[in-house]
Design an enzyme around this catalytic site. Structure first.
Site, short mmCIF file in Angstrom:
data_model
loop_
_atom_site.label_atom_id
_atom_site.label_comp_id
_atom_site.label_asym_id
_atom_site.label_seq_id
_atom_site.Cartn_x
_atom_site.Cartn_y
_atom_site.Cartn_z
CE LYS A 111 -4.36 -1.58 1.94
NZ LYS A 111 -5.35 -1.39 3.00
CE LYS A 194 -5.89 -6.70 -1.43
NZ LYS A 194 -6.08 -6.67 -0.03
CE LYS A 197 -13.81 -2.53 0.63
NZ LYS A 197 -12.58 -2.50 1.46
#
Ligand code: TYM
Length: 333
Positions: A111, A194, A197
Site C-alpha cells: 500500500k 488482488k 475496491k
C-alpha cells in the site's frame, strides 16, 4: 459459544472479492455464533478519504452488508469509530507491537508503494488497530480473505506478548477462518494483483452495485490468454487470469474449479465469459436491488448502526477496563 469478529473498510463499494472472500462466509456464521461485523472507518482513513465520501461510503457499506444477508438483529453490525474501545486498545497495542514486526507486513509495503516515507503513520500501525478490533471483544474466530493471514498472525503475537509481559492469561488466541476457492479473487486486468475496491481502475473489479451491463462489459474486457479452457487444474498453471475467472465461476455457482473445467474444457474465453456473466448477474442482481432499496431509507440504516454500536460497546467496555487494570492505568480491584 464462539465469538466471531470481522471488519471491512468503507473505502469504496464492496467488490466481488470482498463478497466471495469474506462477506459470503459471514452470513451463515450469524446463526451459529455470536458475531460482530464492523465497518472499519478508522482503518479507511489511513489513506486519505474525502469526508463527505467517507460518510456516504460507510452508509453504503452497511446497506451492502445487509443486502448480502447480514441481519442487524442476529449479528452486531456497527461502525468502528462509534466505539472508542478500538482506538484506546489500538494505542495500547502500539506500545506492545515491535517495529520489527510491523516492518515485515507485506500489505504495508504494497500500500505504501515506492514512497514509503510519505505513507501515514496510521497505515504503518494498521495491523495493531486490527488486533485491537478483535481483542477488544476477546473474539477467537476471524473470517477473512487470504490477504489478512499475516495481520492475524501479528495479532496473535501482540496478544501473546501482552499476556507474557504482564504475566496474565488475558487475551485469547485468534483462529483465522479462511475459506477455499475464492479466498483470493484477483483483478480482472491483472491476474497477479488482488481485486480491490481502492484500485484506481474500475474495470479491474466487479462492485456489488454494478448493474448487468456493467458486469457484462467488465467481464468481456477482462484480461485472458489465447489458450482454450483446459481439462485439468494443471492446465491453469502460469495462467493467472484464466485461473481467476474459473475460480470466480466455481465460487458463484457453488462448485469446485475441477467441475468448472470438466464442463467447459476446450471452450474459448468468448463462450466461457458469456456463461460467467450470466452466473454473476443472476447472483448479484438481487443483492444490488436490495442495496438500492435499503439506501432509500438512510435514517433506518443509521439507527441500525447506532444500536449495533451500543451492543458492541457493552461487550468491549469490561474488557478494556480490565486491560487497563492489568497495565496499571487503573487501580487493581
Ligand atoms: P478490506 O476492506 O480490505 O477487506 C474486507 C474483507 O475482504 C477480503 N478481501 C478479499 N478476499 C478475496 N479476494 C479479494 N480480492 C479480497 N479483497 C478483500 C479481506 O481479506 C477481508 O476479509 N484489514 C481488513 C479489515 C479489518 C479486519 C479487522 C478484518 C479491520 N479490522 C479485524 C478482520 C478483523 C481489510 O483488509 O478489509
Amino acid at each position: 459459544m464462539t465469538r466471531v469478529f470481522s471488519g471491512i473498510q468503507p473505502s469504496g463499494v464492496p467488490t466481488l472479492g470482498n463478497y466471495l472472500g469474506a462477506i459470503r462466509n459471514w452470513v451463515p456464521m450469524q446463526d451459529r455464533h455470536e458475531c460482530l461485523f464492523c465497518i472499519v472507518d478508522l482503518h479507511a482513513i489511513t489513506q486519505f478519504q474525502p469526508p463527505a465520501q467517507l460518510l456516504a461510503q460507510t452508509r453504503e457499506m452497511a446497506a451492502a452488508l445487509l443486502a448480502c444477508g447480514l441481519s442487524a438483529e442476529k449479528c452486531v453490525l456497527f461502525v468502528q469509530s462509534h466505539v472508542p474501545a478500538h482506538a484506546e486498545l489500538g494505542w495500547i497495542f502500539n506500545c506492545v507491537a515491535r517495529i520489527g514486526w510491523l516492518n515485515r507486513m507485506t500489505q504495508f509495503k504494497d500500500k505504501a508503494g515506492s514512497d514509503r516515507e510519505n505513507a501515514s503513520a496510521g497505515l504503518y500501525v494498521y495491523p495493531n488497530l486490527m488486533a485491537a478490533d478483535i481483542l477488544a471483544y476477546k473474539a477467537t474466530s476471524v473470517p477473512v480473505g487470504d490477504d489478512q493471514r499475516q495481520h492475524l498472525e501479528l495479532a496473535n503475537d501482540i496478544a501473546q506478548k501482552f499476556n507474557h509481559d504482564y504475566g496474565v492469561e488475558f487475551f485469547p488466541r485468534i483462529e483465522p477462518f479462511i475459506q477455499g476457492v475464492a479466498a483470493r479473487v484477483m483483478s480482472l486486468r491483472d491476474g497477479t494483483k488482488k481485486m480491490s475496491k481502492s484500485d484506481p481502475s474500475d474495470q479491474s473489479r466487479i462492485n456489488l452495485n454494478d448493474d448487468a451491463d456493467a458486469i457484462a462489459l467488465k467481464i468481456r474486457r477482462a484480461k485472458t490468454d489465447p489458450e482454450p479452457i483446459p481439462e485439468h487444474l494443471s492446465g491453469l498453471e502460469n495462467r493467472p487470469e484464466a485461473r481467476n475467472l474459473v475460480g470466480i465461476l466455481a465460487a458463484v455457482t457453488g462448485t469446485l474449479p475441477e467441475n468448472v473445467l470438466r464442463e467447459h474444457a476446450g471452450q474459448g474465453f468468448g463462450q466461457f465469459k458469456a456463461v460467467l456473466t450470466e452466473a454473476l448477474v443472476a447472483h448479484l442482481a438481487p443483492i444490488r436491488a436490495e442495496m438500492l432499496r435499503l439506501l432509500q431509507d438512510p435514517g433506518a440504516l443509521d439507527a441500525a448502526l447506532h444500536r449495533g454500536a451500543e451492543r458492541a460497546e457493552a461487550i468491549a467496555q469490561p474488557v478494556i477496563t480490565e486491560a487497563k487494570r492489568i497495565i496499571g492505568l487503573l487501580p487493581r480491584r
